[in-house]
Write an enzyme that holds these catalytic residues in place. Structure first.
Site, short mmCIF file in Angstrom:
data_model
loop_
_atom_site.label_atom_id
_atom_site.label_comp_id
_atom_site.label_asym_id
_atom_site.label_seq_id
_atom_site.Cartn_x
_atom_site.Cartn_y
_atom_site.Cartn_z
CE LYS A 199 29.45 36.91 33.32
NZ LYS A 199 29.81 35.61 33.92
N GLY B 274 26.15 34.87 34.74
CA GLY B 274 26.08 33.72 35.64
C GLY B 274 27.27 32.82 35.46
CB ALA C 129 32.82 30.26 26.45
CE LYS D 273 32.39 36.82 36.81
NZ LYS D 273 33.06 35.84 35.92
CG ASP E 150 29.72 34.42 37.34
OD1 ASP E 150 30.51 33.53 37.01
OD2 ASP E 150 29.46 35.40 36.62
CB SER F 156 38.62 31.26 36.73
OG SER F 156 38.73 32.63 37.05
NE ARG F 157 39.81 33.82 28.76
CZ ARG F 157 39.26 34.42 27.72
NH1 ARG F 157 39.16 35.74 27.70
NH2 ARG F 157 38.80 33.71 26.70
CG ASN F 158 39.07 37.37 35.97
OD1 ASN F 158 39.46 38.51 35.79
ND2 ASN F 158 38.07 36.85 35.26
CD GLU G 7 35.94 41.99 30.46
OE1 GLU G 7 36.33 43.08 30.92
OE2 GLU G 7 35.25 41.90 29.43
#
Length: 316
Positions: free
Chosen positions: A92, A121, A125, A176, A229, A239-241, A266
């Protein structure tokens, strides 16, 4: 990168990685504690440190690497095997320097006739690995390939839908992550649930605005790879973001993060790429622009919130 052989009779999964020591350790333990703690990897996964061996005798390659590595990997695949039948990715993002989406990079290297697909989507993981119910989208330039990948991946715990909108799915998976950084900043500043949902909603509008300008289907952004998503990435502690955004609100910088963490966020590169692309196309994306200014131009998170709330009144 995952090289997957799909047929009506069998499925063989090959995992390729450069670090031979790590590969040997994963082979012995059948686990990757850094990324999938407590998960035992299935016995039908084979491990290789050589890309030549990993992609030999496969008809479909599915790639799962950071967006910053995708061009290099495409080039290596082309060098080794330039007649791949199908190339798919779960990556992504947009390439920062060129502002190209992954499908455009794939076309550039393998040609416009290359059959390709993007898998995207709401799918952390660890939850997929733990066999928790998950649904996502497979978008392809080939209906047959999209159906084949979706069918092969789907089971009682994992459901895939198909799409022809590779542009829209690519944009959803990219933007996103930027909005999720903003949601994390909002949470880190304790601005409340009202502020966060407003940011998510207006972020969705920015996603649609960019997508429509690039020829995407507006309806794609209401699907799993769009709003699905987006909501997941903006609201979950997995969520790392979002977690990076919380850290930014508490004073961490991009440089600090990259020095201290091996896990890639990302949204950092995505913010830079989307800012560059939207500026070039003269598309209004004030939330993405503001997050860019926080990450790269020293705008403070508190000043950023004030800036967004003080914008001129306009029609929704």
């Amino acid at each position: 990168a995952l090289a997957i052989q799909l047929s009506s009779h069998h499925k063989v999964v090959n995992l390729w990685g450069r670090n031979a020591n790590k590969i040997d350790a994963i082979k012995k333990s059948r686990s990757n504690e850094n990324y999938l703690p407590r998960v035992k990897l299935p016995e039908n996964i084979e491990f290789f440190s050589s890309i030549e061996h990993a992609i030999s005798n496969v008809e479909t390659i599915i790639i799962a690497v950071p967006s910053s590595a995708i061009r290099q990997l495409f080039n290596e695949i082309f060098r080794v095997k330039n007649n791949i039948v199908n190339i798919c990715w779960a990556t992504k993002g947009i390439e920062v320097n060129s502002c190209l989406f992954t499908h455009a990079i794939c076309e550039e290297i393998f040609g416009k006739n290359q059959k390709m697909a993007v898998i995207s989507g709401p799918s952390f993981a660890i939850e997929v690995a733990e066999k928790k119910p998950t649904a996502l989208t497979v978008a392809s330039n080939s209906k047959k390939l999209a159906t084949k990948i979706a069918t092969s991946l789907s089971n009682e715990n994992f459901r895939a839908y198909t799409s022809e909108d590779m542009v829209g799915v690519g944009i959803g998976g990219t933007v996103k992550n930027i909005i999720a950084i903003g949601a994390g900043i909002s949470d880190g500043l304790n601005l409340g649930e009202n502020a966060k949902i407003a940011l998510i909603n207006r972020g969705l509008k920015e996603m649609q605005r960019l997508g429509i300008a690039l020829g995407a289907d507006k309806e794609t952004f209401l699907g799993l790879s769009g709003v699905g998503d987006l909501f997941l990435t903006c609201t979950s502690n997995l969520s790392r973001n979002r977690m990076f955004g919380i850290a930014v609100a508490n004073g961490i910088t991009v440089t600090d993060h990259k020095q201290k963490n091996e896990h890639i966020v990302e949204g950092i590169d995505a913010t830079s790429a989307v800012y560059k692309l939207s500026s070039r196309m003269n598309i209004s994306m004030p939330i993405c622009e503001t997050i860019y200014e926080i990450l790269f131009e020293d705008l403070t998170p508190k000043a950023a919130a004030k800036k967004l709330m003080s914008r001129a009144i306009q029609q929704e």
